[in-house]
Design a protein around this motif. Structure first.
Motif, PDB file in Angstrom:
ATOM      1  N   LYS A 217      -1.848   0.350   1.273  1.00 46.79           N
ATOM      2  CA  LYS A 217      -1.221   0.522   1.122  1.00 46.79           C
ATOM      3  C   LYS A 217      -0.434   2.072   0.009  1.00 46.79           C
ATOM      4  CE  LYS A 217       1.186  -2.126   4.056  1.00 46.79           C
ATOM      5  NZ  LYS A 217       1.651  -1.223   5.171  1.00 46.79           N
ATOM      6  N   LEU A 218      -1.471   2.073  -1.125  1.00 48.34           N
ATOM      7  CA  LEU A 218      -0.827   3.213  -1.371  1.00 48.34           C
ATOM      8  C   LEU A 218      -1.836   5.185  -0.546  1.00 48.34           C
ATOM      9  CD1 LEU A 218      -2.357   2.133  -4.902  1.00 48.34           C
ATOM     10  CD2 LEU A 218      -0.726   3.224  -4.111  1.00 48.34           C
ATOM     11  N   THR A 219      -2.972   4.551   0.123  1.00 44.63           N
ATOM     12  CA  THR A 219      -3.567   5.732   0.674  1.00 44.63           C
ATOM     13  C   THR A 219      -1.990   6.308   1.995  1.00 44.63           C
ATOM     14  OG1 THR A 219      -5.808   5.048   0.671  1.00 44.63           O
ATOM     15  CG2 THR A 219      -4.438   6.301   2.363  1.00 44.63           C
TER      16      THR A 219
ATOM     17  N   ARG B 210      10.482  -2.710  -9.265  1.00 40.15           N
ATOM     18  CA  ARG B 210      10.234  -3.611  -8.560  1.00 40.15           C
ATOM     19  C   ARG B 210       9.031  -3.659  -8.332  1.00 40.15           C
ATOM     20  NH1 ARG B 210      11.189  -5.481  -2.859  1.00 40.15           N
ATOM     21  NH2 ARG B 210      10.259  -7.474  -2.727  1.00 40.15           N
ATOM     22  N   LEU B 211       8.779  -2.363  -8.161  1.00 35.25           N
ATOM     23  CA  LEU B 211       7.002  -1.964  -6.722  1.00 35.25           C
ATOM     24  C   LEU B 211       5.785  -2.069  -7.528  1.00 35.25           C
ATOM     25  CD1 LEU B 211       7.938   0.317  -4.171  1.00 35.25           C
ATOM     26  CD2 LEU B 211       7.402  -2.046  -4.067  1.00 35.25           C
TER      27      LEU B 211
ATOM     28  N   SER C  90       9.355   2.592   1.795  1.00 34.09           N
ATOM     29  CA  SER C  90       8.933   1.515   2.728  1.00 34.09           C
ATOM     30  C   SER C  90       7.918   1.149   3.265  1.00 34.09           C
ATOM     31  CB  SER C  90      10.566   2.358   3.929  1.00 34.09           C
ATOM     32  OG  SER C  90       9.496   3.059   4.229  1.00 34.09           O
ATOM     33  N   VAL C  91       6.975   1.447   2.815  1.00 38.49           N
ATOM     34  CA  VAL C  91       5.857   1.521   3.185  1.00 38.49           C
ATOM     35  C   VAL C  91       5.559   0.165   2.768  1.00 38.49           C
ATOM     36  CG1 VAL C  91       3.740   2.626   2.652  1.00 38.49           C
ATOM     37  CG2 VAL C  91       4.920   3.809   3.316  1.00 38.49           C
ATOM     38  N   PHE C  92       5.993  -0.152   1.542  1.00 38.22           N
ATOM     39  CA  PHE C  92       5.673  -1.308   0.732  1.00 38.22           C
ATOM     40  C   PHE C  92       6.539  -2.263   0.736  1.00 38.22           C
ATOM     41  CE2 PHE C  92       4.943   2.882  -1.925  1.00 38.22           C
ATOM     42  CZ  PHE C  92       2.769   2.162  -2.144  1.00 38.22           C
TER      43      PHE C  92
END
Length: 450
Positions: free
Chosen positions: A230-232, A276-277, A318-320
């Motif tokens: 997800k970080l990528t 929050r992330l 939004s990716v996360f």
């Protein structure tokens, strides 16, 4: 498509059971005394949808039926044909019936008849390939993690995915049967869930054997990999947006019709989401400080820049969204349950699960958890991260190793998970503490009427 009812007749030559699933609440609980077939029914459902047919050859039954919510049905019939008083081999027939359509039928053959004809190896080698498997007879093995006695056919069928390619079964099935199987994803979470056989295949099966590893350790590594992925994705999305930011800013002729307070409110919401992330381990604080923008004055030019910037940050974060919601719920449930033992869970891209003691902040390995804590973590993780949306999840005796307080809370936790993960649950239990006051969700398997 969803399953709305399961039924079986002549189970063990005795029982006839009908199990309607709760379509609205999405949780159905089977309860009955030992020996009535609760676990077997789960294995039969899993056996059909995941192509593990040996269950149908080994378990006595007459008819097994799955009814779907589109009024179609799948029926498995088992007959023992006799000739001149001599019993012939069992015959199994799969029949799929759709409304107003001609029934489609298929007769599978036994697993042993699907084994490759070129398979030639010493039987003792299976003990070396599969940890926990001990040969107890010429073609019988004890699988110690579950205390099951397995035939050669059952061993090959169950562990086909961890055996070398030459062990793979030869499958010949019609397309309609494959489509029925693929229409619903089934995942069976068995009562023994603390250890897994590694799925890594070895080039030469006799040189080494895959390890029997702690499931909680495997899942810790797995969640670390999910976070890294997800970080990528986040980095790729950020680079793309940053590269096109100037062009999109120029293209935006007029600023959106937003007052200053609305822009500041949106910036505040983004900051809360960023925090929050960071809290759940998906973002590093030092890499996220660029999100913190609080302009004192907002003229039309600034408003134009901020509106594009805000939309970009929304897309980046939004990716996360999906993984953050799942980690957040898992973290909330686990920390509430582990509070009694003064432990807490956090997450990182390097280690996955991070457990610490509250009193001295000592870092614990996932395998340092008690068996009950591991059972709970593995079960919740599987429900949130290992199951596809709209799946039917089969859970066998979730109360194992759970103390009374956790059993009382289990159903409420499960309801939160089913909403978030969008799944159906069919589970067996002996525990009234799990059921609590929700007997409306239960189906009781009954014995033979006298």
């Amino acid at each position: 498509m969803r399953i709305k009812q399961i039924s079986v007749s002549g189970l063990f030559g005795i029982f006839n059971h009908v199990i309607p699933l709760n379509m609205s609440d999405r949780i159905t609980i089977i309860h009955a005394p030992n020996g009535f077939g609760k676990t077997i029914i789960l294995k039969m459902i899993n056996g059909f949808f995941n192509s593990k047919h040996s269950i149908f050859w080994t378990i006595p039954f007459n008819n097994f039926r799955v009814d779907f919510n589109d009024d179609s049905s799948l029926e498995i019939e088992k007959k023992s044909e006799n000739s001149n008083g001599v019993k012939k081999k069992d015959k199994i027939t799969f029949t799929f019936q759709q409304s107003q359509s001609k029934p489609m039928r298929f007769t599978p053959i036994k697993v042993k008849d699907n084994i490759r004809p070129d398979l030639d190896f010493p039987m003792s080698m299976l003990d070396n390939i599969i940890p926990g498997l001990d040969r107890v007879a010429p073609q019988r093995w004890l699988y110690t993690p579950t205390d099951e006695i397995l035939s050669l056919e059952e061993v090959i069928e169950r562990f086909e995915d961890v055996l070398p390619s030459k062990f793979r079964l030869l499958r010949h099935e019609p397309d309609w049967l494959t489509e029925v199987r693929n229409s619903i994803h089934i995942r069976l979470i068995e009562s023994q869930r603390l250890f897994n056989t590694s799925s890594q295949r070895h080039p030469r099966y006799f040189e080494s054997s895959p390890p029997m590893s702690a499931t909680v350790s495997e899942y810790s590594s797995e969640i670390a990999g999910i976070i890294k992925a997800k970080l990528t994705e986040y980095g790729t999305t950020s680079q793309s947006l940053d590269r096109t930011f100037p062009a999109r800013l120029v293209e935006q002729k007029t600023a959106p019709n937003l007052v200053d307070e609305q822009l500041r409110l949106q910036l505040d919401e983004l900051e809360k989401k960023r925090s929050r992330l960071i809290e759940v381990g998906l973002l590093d604080e030092d890499k996220s400080s660029d999100f913190q923008i609080q302009p004192q004055t907002i003229d039309e030019s600034t408003k134009n820049i901020l509106s594009v910037y805000i939309e970009d940050v929304k897309k980046k974060l939004s990716v996360f969204d999906e993984i953050a919601s799942k980690i957040d719920l898992l973290r909330e449930i686990i920390n509430k349950k582990f509070e009694y033992s003064y432990k807490e869970i956090n997450f990182s891209k390097e280690k996955g699960f991070i457990f610490t003691t509250k009193h001295d902040k000592k870092i614990l390995s996932p395998t340092d958890l008690s068996s009950g804590e591991q059972h709970e973590l593995v079960l919740l993780y599987e429900l949130l991260f290992k199951v596809e949306p709209n799946s039917l999840v089969l859970i066998d005796e979730p109360e194992i190793s759970l103390h009374l307080g956790w059993q009382v809370q289990f159903l409420k936790d499960l309801q939160e998970i089913t909403k978030l993960a969008n799944i159906d649950i069919l589970m067996t239990t002996h525990s009234p503490d799990i059921i609590q006051d929700r007997w409306d969700l239960t189906v009781e398997l009954k014995g033979v009427s006298s």
